[in-house]
Write a protein that holds these residues in place. Sequence first.
Motif, short mmCIF file in Angstrom:
data_model
loop_
_atom_site.label_atom_id
_atom_site.label_comp_id
_atom_site.label_asym_id
_atom_site.label_seq_id
_atom_site.Cartn_x
_atom_site.Cartn_y
_atom_site.Cartn_z
N LYS A 67 38.11 75.47 64.67
CA LYS A 67 38.94 76.38 65.48
C LYS A 67 39.99 77.06 64.63
O LYS A 67 40.12 78.30 64.64
N TYR A 133 24.19 74.18 77.60
CA TYR A 133 25.06 75.12 76.90
C TYR A 133 26.54 74.90 77.22
O TYR A 133 27.35 74.67 76.32
N THR A 136 27.63 71.26 76.41
CA THR A 136 27.87 71.04 74.98
C THR A 136 29.26 71.51 74.59
O THR A 136 29.98 70.82 73.85
N ALA A 137 29.65 72.69 75.08
CA ALA A 137 30.99 73.20 74.78
C ALA A 137 32.07 72.30 75.38
O ALA A 137 33.07 71.99 74.73
N THR A 138 31.87 71.88 76.62
CA THR A 138 32.85 71.01 77.28
C THR A 138 32.98 69.67 76.55
O THR A 138 34.09 69.18 76.31
N SER A 140 32.32 69.11 73.41
CA SER A 140 32.95 69.36 72.11
C SER A 140 34.46 69.47 72.23
O SER A 140 35.21 68.94 71.41
N PRO A 170 27.08 77.56 71.64
CA PRO A 170 27.96 76.76 72.52
C PRO A 170 29.22 76.28 71.81
O PRO A 170 30.27 76.09 72.45
N ILE A 171 29.16 76.11 70.49
CA ILE A 171 30.34 75.71 69.74
C ILE A 171 31.33 76.86 69.65
O ILE A 171 32.55 76.66 69.68
N LEU A 173 31.70 79.02 72.02
CA LEU A 173 32.32 78.94 73.35
C LEU A 173 33.41 77.88 73.37
O LEU A 173 34.49 78.10 73.93
N ALA A 174 33.15 76.73 72.75
CA ALA A 174 34.15 75.66 72.70
C ALA A 174 35.39 76.10 71.92
O ALA A 174 36.52 75.80 72.32
N SER A 177 37.35 78.61 74.08
CA SER A 177 37.96 77.85 75.17
C SER A 177 39.19 77.10 74.69
O SER A 177 40.24 77.08 75.35
N PRO A 184 35.78 75.50 79.36
CA PRO A 184 34.60 76.25 78.90
C PRO A 184 33.79 76.88 80.03
O PRO A 184 33.23 77.97 79.85
#
Length: 343
Positions: A67, A133, A136-138, A140, A170-171, A173-174, A177, A184
């Motif tokens: 991030k 999808y 996975t973001a949630t 992470s 999806p990462i 997106l994480a 977020s 996410p």
Amino acid sequence: MNMVIKCLLAALWLLAVPWAAGGVVLCKSKKSSMGMNLLAGYLMMFSFAEILALATIWAKLPLHVLKYSLAAVMASAAVLGIVLALVKRNGFTGNGEKTGKMSFYFVVAAILILLQLVAASFLAHMDADDAFYVATATTSVHTDTVFSINPYTGYSYTRLPSRYVLSPFPIFLAVISSLVGLHPAIVAHVIFPVVFIFMAYLVLYQYAKRWFPEDEHARGIFMIFCAVLIWFSAYSVYNSENFQMIRIWQGKACLASVFLPLLLYLGIGIILEKEQEYSWLLLLLADISCCLLSSMGIILACMMLVILLIMGLVRFHSLQKAACTALCCLPSLLLGLVYIMIR
């Protein structure tokens, strides 16, 4: 008030920062514009996200490292883009667009597109693929990991999912977020549709400018036609228009609606024109961006570039263009080989 701040942060990271950063890639282009700046900025952001995410997965680093790394890179690029624009003294509008009276047809198209943005953002759609999808973001975000926890079971991966690990959208997106402080699922279902559907129409408008360079009315009519066609595309659940309106927050939908058309547009302007309109770097970034979005993007981007390479050879017999195009295929080829090895 807290939600307003988070929405402003989303606008900052998803619109302002990539828009400013796009000036770095387009600083020498004669066809730069506000829309192309945003698209070029996303090519840069997605490319850095792909490279940094793969490095993070390989090194088994936590999500917050990715991030802050991506945020630092994009913030630096945005500052540099602003500086270059000030030095250039014509801002982000560039030299490629003429300003004048807005066409009535373009206003109608803008209203139709705005209605689509509202519908896609505020009308809920539940999709079974969200179980992987968005989950996975949630996972992470809540565990501060990158592809360490299986979202289906909550247990650690015994083996990384080869289908997704090389295209870790999806990462991304994480990361977004986490940067804006929204869940996410909210980013995916509310924020991403507005941004990516808008970008899809920006790409279509680039085609309109190419095909109707002197006729603003024709551009507006073309955009109305596109908006109506996409609006009534639910005759099938498999076409790209349906993916655009129903689940644009998924990498494969964003690939089909935005980045493959953008790659084709850039390829036409760089490979199939005698005097290239954009830099080769932009085409390379487009290939890497397609790799981030979906495993199919790794294959389809390379196939599209190879087809353009052959067409360019037939038209110009230029080994230099062929060699540069082949270099732009390298990210897809390398990731394709890695995919075969880890299967």
